[in-house]
Design an enzyme around this catalytic site. Sequence first.
Site: not given
Ligand code: FE2
Length: 413
Positions: A57, A59, A152, A210, A213, A309
């Site tokens: 995971h 980005h 996102q 996701h 979160e 992440d």
């Molecule tokens: Fe993430």
Amino acid sequence: MNVINARLRGRPGLFRIELNGAAIAAIVPQPDVVAPGAADDLDAAQNLVVPPFVEPHIHLDATLTAGEPEWNMSGTLFEGIERWAQRKETTTHDDIKARAKKTIDMLVDHGIQHVRTHVDVTEPGLVALKAMVEVREDVRHLVDLQIVAFPQEGIESYPNGRALMTEAIAIGADVVGGIPHFENTREQGVASLKFLMDLAERSGCLVDVHCDETDDPQSRFLEVLAEEARVRQMGPRVTASHTVAMGSYDNAYCSKLFRLLKRSGINFVSCPTESIHLQGRFDNYPKRRGVTRVAEIDRAGMNVCFGQDSIVDPWYPLGNGNILRILEAGLHICHMLGYEDLQRCLDLITENSARTLNLGERYGIEVGRPANLLLLSAPDDYEMVRSQGHALVSIRHGEVLMRRTPAQVHRRG
Ligand code: FE2
């Protein structure tokens, strides 16, 4: 090439691992330590040899952008999304490719050869996604890259969100993403999950959402994702990332939830350094940790792994590609420094992560599988974490990809 004097996890004694081209040809028990013979013998020095570390995971489209144009001053997830929306306006194809490749080099330096990256597709031109599809080809000699179409700014809450997701899969994303807790309403969150599961089922893609979160204990999209996965019998192909609201669920709800989670067979990714940084921001004291129930998920026999992440992005200002740093922090944060956890803690960045990525027979120290492996600096999981060890040699397709020389200390006698 042969690797000699190797220890393997879960098997007593020493081994010689024979590599023939890009595959593992033989794994032969060694009665004693041997001296290197052929010039291409690699001596593991009685330390562990493991399959490559996995980054499940990250980005890569956002890495190395912290402070551009502004820093995330509150340290919250939602300000991170705002700062990223500003930076997104100036991203270009070449900018994304350059930063992604620089970050992949950082991952390779720490023994990672399998990466799942989320890529923001809430942008009308899908610039980041198109760049990452090229990166996936450019770096095949370094890592296997899975691309998640990640909305996102939402699927239902963003203009043409559904069309952008569908187009991203058509362009070549491997995994369908989602962010139900960010959608404007609970109904939109549920609708986004049904949409993305339909898209995955239709296209044959994996799923990585996701999910929840947030510290909000009312954020309960995990039960929706798990039920969708159970009914469609897609559990092993589905991942719930973060699920940090689970750290705020009460035990009565969680005991019911775990029945469903187990039946669904879905995978979990926790990013403990990122979560402990971003969550708990609205608490006074006592302050929550803001991580999911990693130990409980593991004890219940479900699959859970650790990811980084971010590396220097609007959400998290630190990071250097070293997944062992995440493992050490995660074991602390998740109350997993018990003896039994330490004996098998490397599972959280190797085997469990490979299962999450559905790597199957493309992963593992077994005859006939790819000659991808790491020589580590310690003889077992416990010592690897205690000594803050490193991957010393990374072998990919039968050739040395990375070699690290440990720092030497000279003490006055
Ligand atoms: Fe993430």
